[in-house]
Scaffold this active site. Sequence first.
Site, mmCIF file in Angstrom:
data_model
loop_
_atom_site.group_PDB
_atom_site.id
_atom_site.type_symbol
_atom_site.label_atom_id
_atom_site.label_comp_id
_atom_site.label_asym_id
_atom_site.label_seq_id
_atom_site.Cartn_x
_atom_site.Cartn_y
_atom_site.Cartn_z
ATOM 1 C CE LYS A 43 53.905 50.599 52.840
ATOM 2 N NZ LYS A 43 53.613 50.662 51.211
ATOM 3 C CG ASP A 98 59.811 51.363 53.725
ATOM 4 O OD1 ASP A 98 59.900 50.140 53.027
ATOM 5 O OD2 ASP A 98 59.031 51.652 54.239
HETATM 6 O O1 MRU Z 1 54.689 46.494 51.755
HETATM 7 P P1 MRU Z 1 55.671 47.587 51.082
HETATM 8 O O2 MRU Z 1 56.881 47.010 50.499
HETATM 9 O O3 MRU Z 1 55.225 48.870 50.314
HETATM 10 O O4 MRU Z 1 56.050 48.357 52.571
HETATM 11 C C1 MRU Z 1 57.222 48.524 52.854
HETATM 12 C C2 MRU Z 1 57.384 48.233 54.423
HETATM 13 O O5 MRU Z 1 57.403 47.083 54.498
HETATM 14 C C3 MRU Z 1 56.916 49.080 55.430
HETATM 15 O O6 MRU Z 1 56.807 50.464 55.116
HETATM 16 C C4 MRU Z 1 57.634 48.707 56.823
HETATM 17 O O7 MRU Z 1 57.127 49.044 57.933
HETATM 18 C C5 MRU Z 1 59.216 48.902 56.362
HETATM 19 S S1 MRU Z 1 60.094 47.631 57.042
HETATM 20 C C6 MRU Z 1 59.848 46.426 56.259
#
Ligand code: MRU
Length: 323
Positions: A225, A214
């Site tokens: 995440k 992120d």
């Molecule tokens: O579902 P989110 O928007 O809270 O999570 C962000 C993500 O999608 C993840 O952290 C992901 O591994 C990063 S890349 C899309």
Amino acid sequence: MDGSSVFMIEQNLLPFEFKIHEAKTYKDTCHAIRTMIVRGAGAIGAAAGFAMAQAFIENHPDGRCEIESTRPTAQTLFYAVKRVFDKAINSKYPKRAAFEEALAIANEDAQHCRLIGEHGEKLIKDGMNIETHCNAGWLAFVDWGSALSPVYAAARKGKNVFVYADETRPRGQGARLTAWELLNEGIPHKIIPDNAGAHLMSKGKIDIIIVGADRIAANGDTGNKIGTLEKAICAKEYGIPFYIAAPTSTIDKDCPTGKDIPIEERSDKEVLYQTGRDKEGTMREVLVCNPGSNAGNPAFDVTPAKYITGIITEKGIVKPENL
Ligand code: MRU
């Protein structure tokens, strides 16, 4: 440019229902980002870019603050809003310029994720077992995805791959979204509880781990995440390569280390309650924890660069210390 609606997959209904959500105004698009109708770093970025364009079309460039306050962690959100804002504010035709820039960002995201697939695919050997966390596939981006793009590329080249998808409590992005994507791509996989990764690694069942990001700090520390950090530490212990896959728009040069990455704290309701479909097919929200107890819900964690084998970007694979 007659209409200014933004269309997106309603991710909260997946995997039970596929529905396209229409956000008619920039405020609608903000709502969609905040409530995770659209989620995932690249998809949030693209949506935020279009929200900024909608704000210009609605004569509300001051909507920038509201768009930037929808979610704090994904760097692509801020990257996209700034790009659209700067382009439009310096143009004779701000509405058109904003729309065209938002479109360019979305198209680049798809192109960059495709290239991440091309580079990352080389790391995946025939017969490998891959673990991934959260959802960093095509739902989380405009197309292809980051962590799953190399997997899709490997499978399309005819390599046999098997994916362990971490469930990813509390929102279940792995169990609901990654699993749905993999099934649709025809890729063999299993959903595993978040706490099963270390066990599988200790048994030699995982050959490589690829996750998304992120926000990547200038020193390579990576925000992703919640639960990613545990996987990275375990991977180091068992000598398993641990890769981050992310377009360079995820890198925040103004963030010197992982300590500076803002971590979103989400509602405790996401931990206490779960939503799913009952036997009759009706969507229901049920309490799954002790009534009366509180819950904490940090949505992201930071993996120090020392645990990261490499970062797969659209430009190639780089060691975190060489970012
Ligand atoms: O579902 P989110 O928007 O809270 O999570 C962000 C993500 O999608 C993840 O952290 C992901 O591994 C990063 S890349 C899309």
